[in-house]
Write an enzyme that holds these catalytic residues in place. Structure first.
Site, mmCIF file in Angstrom:
data_model
loop_
_atom_site.group_PDB
_atom_site.id
_atom_site.type_symbol
_atom_site.label_atom_id
_atom_site.label_comp_id
_atom_site.label_asym_id
_atom_site.label_seq_id
_atom_site.Cartn_x
_atom_site.Cartn_y
_atom_site.Cartn_z
ATOM 1 N N CYS A 25 -14.058 -20.043 8.948
ATOM 2 C CA CYS A 25 -12.784 -20.716 8.698
ATOM 3 C C CYS A 25 -12.303 -21.500 9.921
ATOM 4 O O CYS A 25 -11.302 -22.195 9.860
ATOM 5 C CB CYS A 25 -11.714 -19.711 8.304
ATOM 6 S SG CYS A 25 -12.201 -18.689 6.933
ATOM 7 N N CYS A 85 -3.188 -20.867 8.554
ATOM 8 C CA CYS A 85 -4.550 -20.669 9.055
ATOM 9 C C CYS A 85 -4.580 -20.334 10.527
ATOM 10 O O CYS A 85 -5.485 -19.660 10.983
ATOM 11 C CB CYS A 85 -5.394 -21.898 8.768
ATOM 12 S SG CYS A 85 -4.729 -23.377 9.495
ATOM 13 N N ASP A 96 -11.313 -20.179 12.837
ATOM 14 C CA ASP A 96 -10.433 -19.420 13.738
ATOM 15 C C ASP A 96 -10.916 -17.979 13.837
ATOM 16 O O ASP A 96 -11.076 -17.314 12.835
ATOM 17 C CB ASP A 96 -8.987 -19.391 13.199
ATOM 18 C CG ASP A 96 -8.308 -20.731 13.321
ATOM 19 O OD1 ASP A 96 -8.068 -21.159 14.460
ATOM 20 O OD2 ASP A 96 -8.033 -21.347 12.277
#
Lengths: 146, 390
Positions: free
Chosen positions: A49, A123, A51
């Site tokens: 993703c 996020c 991160d």
């Protein structure tokens, strides 16, 4: 470059001055975790993703306050800045108690950062979750902190 | 500190000579090209001259060129225009997985409306799988659209070879199977002769070739029909309504002429700088080149640097006044990593760790050396913070 030109250059940055400061000058990160003895470790996110962050905490055995909070983050500017800010929130004023730390929310980090662009919030603010995981890790290793 | 602009694939500045040609049409020569009077005729004349200039570069006739408002609009017009005109003859479209969103999103929209879309895979270097194309072509195929040179990784497709396959299939099967290529990134670097390329439709725009933004063109081979997307006053042979913008069109044509004229010498110069930059960036540990090592645009560098997220990297470089871009999710509106990088088979993690540097006419060796000084330092700093240790 004139001041005026400088201002124009800086305008339109999606990030606040505080975010920029924490991104360019991150606080409390752990460059090398080898040999670092933490009382609790937590991770959150995934490289898929974009991160991934790890948080290490040291807890004062007497006061049960977090006396040190270190981190490492693979992620965008706001992920790095929010990790840095999280580490400050947790350790300032003598450090948070574990009860306080487990209640830190993304909004707390966001507010201190002076906001983030809308699409970044979900996020990239993962610092509090990695922190919660670190606290849980500590509690597991220390008989529930008792 | 001077700005080091290395994002020419995003857009270029307007060449001063181009701007000079445009200026009269922004002020004094303001007439509506559809008007009968002298003011209108003056603008009309300029537009038709521009059309001839563009046609000369493409090796086609003026009437095969229509002007639009952007590369995206031209791509949209090609995809929607063909699909809607020929929908009674078939409902199948073939595109590559590494199309620019201008084609990709148009095709997806048609897919939602019931068209069938085949998405061709590319290999690890970004080249379209020719055998897959041959297998995908069928009697229902009305359009094949493949990007000439990719905007992210710079990989150049063998357009003449692809058009040959599509044409042979057309003749053999009787399918409509028209071939469009998005050549926005190719202009100024590669051959744009539509006869040699064998394309039926081709998109170009101004903003990548030192011309103005807000203008593009679509080459439509004689005999090919389109359903217009923008209707109105019947401008551009009824294929694109809206008063033509003479200044932008004149600027676009001038820019294209100029870019085509210097493309061989400029490509050679840029390729030298590109190879020097790639060779030295790859000295950074755990870095890799994305895209084809040889069949790539002379100005394109795309690398992934493990352990470093692309948006953070681009922003760090920005602090040093280096303008670069990334295929990381964090820099996109959709928060998804680049579909192009995923299509060439790299992991999402490495797609998030990508950095694109694209060179241009003002790029100097000095600038490249500056980047080579700053980039390893910035990478080291971010790797120190990073949780992905290499």
């Amino acid at each position: 470059m004139s001041n005026e030109e400088n201002k124009k250059e800086e305008a339109g940055w999606a990030y606040s001055e505080v975010v920029k400061d924490h991104f360019f000058n991150p606080r409390n990160y752990l460059a090398d975790s080898d040999g670092y003895k933490a009382d609790g470790v937590g991770t959150e996110g995934s490289p898929v993703c974009g991160d991934l962050l790890t948080v290490w905490i040291k807890v004062d055995p007497e006061t049960k306050k977090i006396k040190e909070c270190k981190w490492q983050t693979f992620g965008c500017a706001s992920a790095i800045a929010s990790s840095s800010m999280m580490s400050e929130i947790v350790t300032e004023n003598g450090g948070m108690t574990l009860d306080q730390a487990i209640k830190v929310e993304s909004a707390d980090i966001m507010n201190r950062l002076g906001g983030l662009p809308m699409n970044k919030i979900h996020c990239s603010v993962l610092g509090h979750m990695a922190l919660h995981n670190a606290v849980k890790d500590y509690l597991k290793k220390n008989n529930g902190g008792k | 500190m001077k700005r080091t602009y290395l994002d020419y694939a995003a857009t270029t500045y307007i060449d001063p000579k181009v701007l000079k040609k445009m200026k009269p049409y922004l002020a004094d020569k303001f007439g509506n090209p559809s008007s009968l009077h002298a003011a209108g005729r003056e603008a009309r004349f300029a537009i038709e001259q521009a059309r001839i200039d563009v046609a000369k570069v493409l090796g086609c006739e003026g009437k095969e060129i229509i002007f639009t408002g952007s590369g995206t609009e031209s791509c949209n017009l090609a995809v929607f225009g063909i699909a809607n005109f020929y929908k009674d003859k078939g409902n199948h479209i073939i595109i590559s997985k590494i199309e620019h969103p201008a084609v990709l999103e148009a095709a997806k929209k048609l897919e939602n409306q019931g068209f069938e879309v085949s998405y061709l895979n590319v290999d690890a270097n970004g080249l379209v799988d020719i055998n897959e194309l041959k297998e995908a072509l069928k009697k229902d195929t009305i359009l094949v659209s493949i990007i000439y040179a990719n905007n992210e990784i710079g990989t150049i497709q063998p357009i003449a070879e692809i058009s040959e396959i599509v044409k042979n299939f057309r003749q053999k099967s009787g399918a409509v199977s028209l071939f469009h290529t998005d050549a926005c990134q190719a202009a100024g670097a590669l051959d744009l002769d539509v006869k040699k390329l064998g394309v039926d439709l081709m998109t170009l725009n101004g903003s990548k070739i030192y011309g103005p933004k807000g203008v593009g063109c679509l080459y439509i081979s004689k005999g090919v029909n389109l359903e217009p997307v923008i209707v109105g006053g019947g401008q551009e042979s009824g294929l694109r309504g809206g008063t033509e913008n003479a200044a932008l069109i004149v600027g676009f044509a001038e820019a294209l002429k100029m870019a085509d004229k210097i493309k061989i010498s400029e490509s050679k110069r840029l390729a030298g700088l590109r190879d020097y930059l790639i060779k030295n960036i790859l000295k950074i540990t755990r870095s890799r080149l994305n895209g084809h090592p040889e069949k790539r645009l002379s100005n394109n560098i795309n690398v992934s640097i493990k352990g470093v997220e692309g948006e953070a990297l681009a922003l760090m470089l920005d602090k040093y006044r280096i303008c670069a871009s990334t295929g990381s999710a964090c820099s996109s509106r959709k928060l998804a990593p680049s579909h192009v990088l995923l299509a060439i088979g790299i992991t999402p993690e490495l797609a998030h760790s990508s950095l694109r540097l694209t060179l241009g006419r003002k790029t100097t060796k000095k600038e490249i050396n500056y980047v080579l000084k700053v980039l390893p330092e910035v990478v080291e700093k971010l790797r120190e913070i990073s949780s992905i240790k290499i």
